[in-house]
Enzyme design. Structure first.
Site, PDB file in Angstrom:
ATOM      1  N   CYS A 216      -1.944   9.470   2.470  1.00 58.12           N
ATOM      2  CA  CYS A 216      -1.619   8.967   1.131  1.00 58.12           C
ATOM      3  C   CYS A 216      -2.734   9.216   0.121  1.00 58.12           C
ATOM      4  O   CYS A 216      -2.483   9.222  -1.083  1.00 58.12           O
ATOM      5  CB  CYS A 216      -1.297   7.473   1.194  1.00 58.12           C
ATOM      6  SG  CYS A 216      -2.672   6.431   1.734  1.00 58.12           S
TER       7      CYS A 216
ATOM      8  N   GLU B  60       0.870  -1.179   0.000  1.00 57.98           N
ATOM      9  CA  GLU B  60       0.000   0.000   0.000  1.00 57.98           C
ATOM     10  C   GLU B  60       0.908   1.229   0.000  1.00 57.98           C
ATOM     11  O   GLU B  60       1.546   1.531   1.006  1.00 57.98           O
ATOM     12  CB  GLU B  60      -0.924  -0.015   1.224  1.00 57.98           C
ATOM     13  CG  GLU B  60      -1.918  -1.166   1.226  1.00 57.98           C
ATOM     14  CD  GLU B  60      -2.907  -1.109   0.081  1.00 57.98           C
ATOM     15  OE1 GLU B  60      -3.030  -0.041  -0.563  1.00 57.98           O
ATOM     16  OE2 GLU B  60      -3.561  -2.127  -0.198  1.00 57.98           O
TER      17      GLU B  60
END
Length: 466
Positions: free
Chosen positions: A250, A216
């Site tokens: 993010c 991720e």
């Protein structure tokens, strides 16, 4: 035991976790639910301590910390506990053949001992979020929290052994050297959240053992506004999402693209929205956090030379403060234009045609998410068909990640694999097939020597011969 890294102890933990998961197999619903309920107790019983640790590490406002860390995890637990029995049910299919009836049963099996490497920006959510999926799937997990969020890391190391046995979850604290030692070990599965640069190293280490991984990562998430949604509400959502957690997210919008006709209007309203949220002196605002450490602050500071600061730009190294900053006139090819920002700096770029934006992003790595503000359905389809991303979010920012029905992940530089909700269960399991054939009997055409008649029959009844 969890506070000191001891490889020999860790190898014993690995064996315990593998034995437990292989013994459980497709069974053990009650034991998995027990583990998930213990994680819930771990969060609820020590809510104040978690919030204090998040304040210490990132100076997170209480509401922001609770919503994005604790509430997020409690919602994920609730959904997983509610649906786990259904997810665990074998998928059974039947087929009728000339030579008998077949039954295929596919079960979701745990991998075994899973290594989870979590980051510092959401140090509780991104540590225990993958753990929830791993335990629901029947695995044991070894968790390495980020050393850059030491208060949360220490609290995980202290509290986890009080609620969960090491054959279910074991916490290892340490720095980058400890992380490297961990990734060099042989695991059954590795889950990493962090930068693409470190993710590539984790991937390479796992490849030596043919270990499956989920990465991720992040990326430059564009936010495109068209003339149909140029209003105060849109700008309010953009400013909120960009400066949540001081931009250290993010999935935060990285760069805003505004129709040239509305460019000045956007700048003025964005500036006013920052003042409405954080006042004229954000350093005094109780609702605005801090950069994680001075090195990251230094990395962010270099972006300020790559354009013009329209608003903000103030820095206080002593308190790791960087003001919410709006930037214009971004230099083409600069770090600000090319690299993920991951902080409270928002470049705002005018465009004349949506194709100008699309051409720019077609040559870049795939972002984790594209945000599109429009009331035009054809515009949605146009962007969806021409740009790749882990997600395409329409008229909303960041909230897609809170849905357990939405697999979260990217592609290429933004990630590999996904999780959340049922996607987590699928990620941390592999499919095992049980094949049975009832009333089987052999056809003479099945065996050599083969005849032309057998070939003719096979061509005619190819789906049901054997």
């Amino acid at each position: 035991m969890t506070k000191t890294f001891m490889p020999n102890v860790l190898e014993t933990v690995q064996k315990m976790q593998r034995l437990r998961s292989r013994t459980l197999g497709s069974r053990g619903l009650s034991l998995r639910l027990d583990g998930l309920n213990q994680i819930r107790r771990l969060l609820v019983d020590h809510e104040d301590r978690w919030l204090l640790a998040l304040k210490e590490d990132l100076d997170k406002p209480l509401l922001e910390a609770y919503a994005t860390e604790i509430a997020f995890l409690l919602n994920e637990l609730e959904d997983t506990i509610k649906h786990l029995a259904k997810w665990m049910k074998p998928v059974v299919k039947h087929r009728l053949l000339i030579s008998g009836a077949e039954k295929t049963s596919v079960t979701a099996e745990p991998f075994g001992s899973v290594l989870i490497l979590s980051p510092w920006n959401y140090p509780l959510q991104l540590a225990l979020g993958p753990v929830i999926g791993a335990i629901a799937a029947g695995n044991g997990a070894v968790l390495k929290p980020s050393e850059s969020a030491p208060a949360v890391s220490r609290l995980l190391a202290e509290l986890v052994p009080q609620y969960l046995d090491p054959d279910l979850l074991y916490v290892v604290e340490g720095d980058a050297d400890v992380a490297k030692t961990l990734t060099d070990m042989e695991w059954d599965f590795v889950f990493f959240t962090g930068s693409p640069q470190i993710g590539a190293k984790v991937y390479q280490a796992a490849a030596k053992h043919l270990t499956p991984v989920v990465l991720e990562l992040g990326g430059k998430n564009p936010c495109i506004i068209d003339e149909t949604t140029m209003n105060e509400e849109t700008i309010k959502h953009i400013i909120w999402s960009k400066f949540l957690n001081v931009g250290q997210t993010c999935i935060a919008p990285d760069t805003i693209f505004v129709p040239r006709l509305f460019y000045q209007q956007f700048l003025e309203q964005a500036k006013q929205q920052i003042v409405d949220f954080y006042g004229d002196t954000p350093i005094k605002s109780p609702d605005y956090g801090r950069i994680v450490h001075k090195q990251h602050l230094a990395n962010l500071t270099r972006f300020l030379k790559d354009g013009q600061v329209y608003y903000g730009g103030e820095i206080d190294e002593a308190t790791r403060f960087m003001a919410p900053t709006l930037m214009t006139d971004v230099k083409e090819g600069s770090a600000l234009a090319e690299e993920e920002i991951f902080g409270p700096i928002l470049p705002i770029i005018p465009y004349d045609s949506i194709d100008d934006v699309i051409k720019q992003y077609q040559t870049r790595p795939v972002p984790l998410v594209i945000y599109l503000f429009t009331k035009n359905k054809k515009m949605v389809q146009y962007v969806q068909e021409r740009l790749e991303s882990g997600a395409l979010s329409i008229n909303q920012l960041m909230v897609h990640v809170t849905s357990p029905n939405t697999p979260f992940g990217g592609k290429g530089q933004s990630g590999l694999g996904n999780y959340h909700g049922e996607a987590s269960f699928k990620t941390f399991t592999y499919q095992r097939t049980l094949y049975q054939k009832k009333m089987p009997f052999s056809l003479p055409q099945q065996f050599p020597p083969y005849s032309k008649v057998a070939l003719s029959a096979l061509k005619r009844f190819r789906r049901i011969v054997f």
